[in-house]
Design an enzyme around this catalytic site. Structure first.
Site: not given
Ligand code: NAD
Length: 447
Positions: A188, A255, A309, A333
């Site tokens: 972002y 992640k 995940d 987000d």
């Protein structure tokens, strides 16, 4: 003489920050940004609830001095711009503010009406609602502008279930956590380069030269920076919240199995920060099982980490195991929106954007212009944002009264049209649809 042209600072105590700690007097001055559209409706309702809670909690000894600050339509009408520098200076001066929603242009049109969000290709009167004073030239999001200009790096989103709200998840009752999403870095950060552009081609060539790896030449390129600085200040906020509010755990979500030096480092630096600054009040999950036989010492915060995940599964299957979650920007987000859906979503998700000195609390929904001025919509998101604000100020007793009042109002079926419709569709009896201000009143009566 006030230092501001339009902002009138009322009598009261200016909030100060000393050694990173907020100093709040009995009559703190708080910035209020009404917002566009239904900001008009939800603000009076929320203000009445906060004033009543503070009065009741502290027997009249404490009272907020509200200070109007102007952005959006109110900014345009006073300054000729939607995000005036004076408003940023005023919020920075006051340290704590709360805001309603602001119109954001999303289409290709060059102008947008701040009354009804209609987008058009010329200025002057709005082609939809006919109003003369609300059409502004296309601008960047006021919300993003406020965050960036004041470096409000932590986006904070509590997610909890209220009894009686129809929720799609069978474990919704266990949901009660708060998400800290990093607000300034990751994909972002705006380093996004078009396929064929000079920068995209240069990056592809550089990677080829330095590593021998070939990225397809017809690729767009995005850069994902995650820094020690950005990570540690976010994780510090999350840990500080957990400690101050006596919450059981903080989970670093990442992640890192795929992106070792960005997401993986987020996790590593998070643990580092915890050891450096919160070593005496935290216990890592590893230590808990390897050294403490699974017995958590009283008064400590458990520090854990989960792959992104897996957390999307865990919040659905074992939500009760999570309390504070800290994430980089993109996954933060996604998770914020997924989590709020678990408990019925809608008008009840509050939010805040917090920096080192300044904190801004906000309703998370938009301006819903078709309902403006009808005293109809749900003020819950803004009221719960105010609840967070009171905790941030160190006034948890007043925050508790708001929570209690709102939980009871919903349980008693005294709700605005949005919840009433869902509850009735589930066959629930004894539901009374109340107005926006009526919901505020129902909360006050049940504190
Ligand atoms: P929206 O959230 O304003 O409205 C979508 C629908 O959700 C409404 O029609 C209404 O049915 C419902 N809704 C929203 N808030 C509600 C409430 N408090 N109580 C009951 N029902 C409610 O989204 P939109 O229509 O996509 O956007 C309208 C404008 O708001 C746009 O200009 C958009 O950019 C802006 N927006 C601002 C923010 C913000 O300031 N944080 C967030 C989202 C959208």
């Amino acid at each position: 003489m006030s230092q501001f042209q339009h902002v009138k600072i009322p009598k009261g105590d200016l909030i100060q920050v000393r050694d990173g700690k907020l100093q709040v007097g009995n009559h703190p001055i708080i910035g209020k940004l009404r917002g566009d559209g239904i900001g008009l409706d939800i603000f009076p309702a929320a203000e009445a609830v906060v004033d009543a809670a503070v009065d009741k909690a502290y027997g009249g000894k404490r009272k907020i001095a509200w200070c109007p600050v102007y952005c959006g339509l109110e900014g345009l009408n006073r300054y000729g711009e939607v995000l005036p520098q004076e408003s940023i200076d005023a919020i920075t001066h006051l340290k704590v503010a709360i805001k309603g929603p602001f119109t954001t242009p999303i289409g290709e049109e060059t102008h947008v009406c701040l009354h009804c969000a209609h987008q058009q290709y010329q200025g002057g009167a709005c082609e939809k609602c006919g109003k003369q004073d609300g059409v502004a030239k296309r601008f960047r999001s006021i919300n993003v502008g406020l965050r960036q200009k004041m470096d409000l790096y932590a986006c904070v989103r509590p997610v909890r279930y209220f009894e009686g709200v129809p929720a799609p998840n069978r474990y919704a009752q266990q949901v009660n956590f708060i998400i800290f999403r990093e607000n300034t870095e990751d994909v972002y950060a705006g380093h996004d380069f078009e396929r064929g552009s000079e920068v995209a081609e240069a990056i592809i060539a550089l990677i080829k030269e330095k590593t021998g790896r070939q990225i397809r030449p017809d690729s767009g390129i995005g850069v994902k920076p995650i820094s020690v600085t950005g990570t540690k200040r976010l994780v510090r906020r999350a840990l500080d919240w957990a400690v101050r509010n006596k919450l059981p755990s903080v989970t670093l979500v990442h992640k890192g199995n795929i992106m070792k030096f960005t997401e993986g480092s987020f996790c590593k630096w998070g643990y580092e920060l915890a050891a450096e600054e919160f070593g005496d009040v935290t216990v890592t999950e590893k230590k808990l099982w390897e050294e403490l036989d699974g017995k958590m010492p009283a008064g400590r915060v458990l520090l854990k980490d989960r792959i992104a995940d897996s957390i999307f599964q865990q919040i659905q299957t074992r939500p009760g195991e999570y309390s504070v979650l800290a994430l980089p920007n993109l996954n933060g987000d996604y998770l914020s929106d997924a989590a709020i859906a678990l408990v019925g979503g809608l008008g009840l998700g509050p939010g805040a954007n917090i920096g080192d000195e300044v904190a801004m609390f906000e309703a998370t929904h938009g301006t819903a212009p078709k309902y403006t001025g009808q005293n109809k919509v749900n003020p819950g998101s803004l009221i719960l944002s105010a609840e967070m604000m009171l905790r941030h100020m160190g006034w948890p007793e007043a925050a508790e009264l708001i929570m209690r009042g709102m939980a009871k109002a919903i349980k008693d079926g005294q709700v605005t049209y949005d919840l009433a419709r869902l509850m009735k569709a589930e066959g629930r009896k004894g539901v009374t649809e109340v107005s926006c201000s009526g919901f505020g009143q129902a909360i006050i009566e049940r504190m």
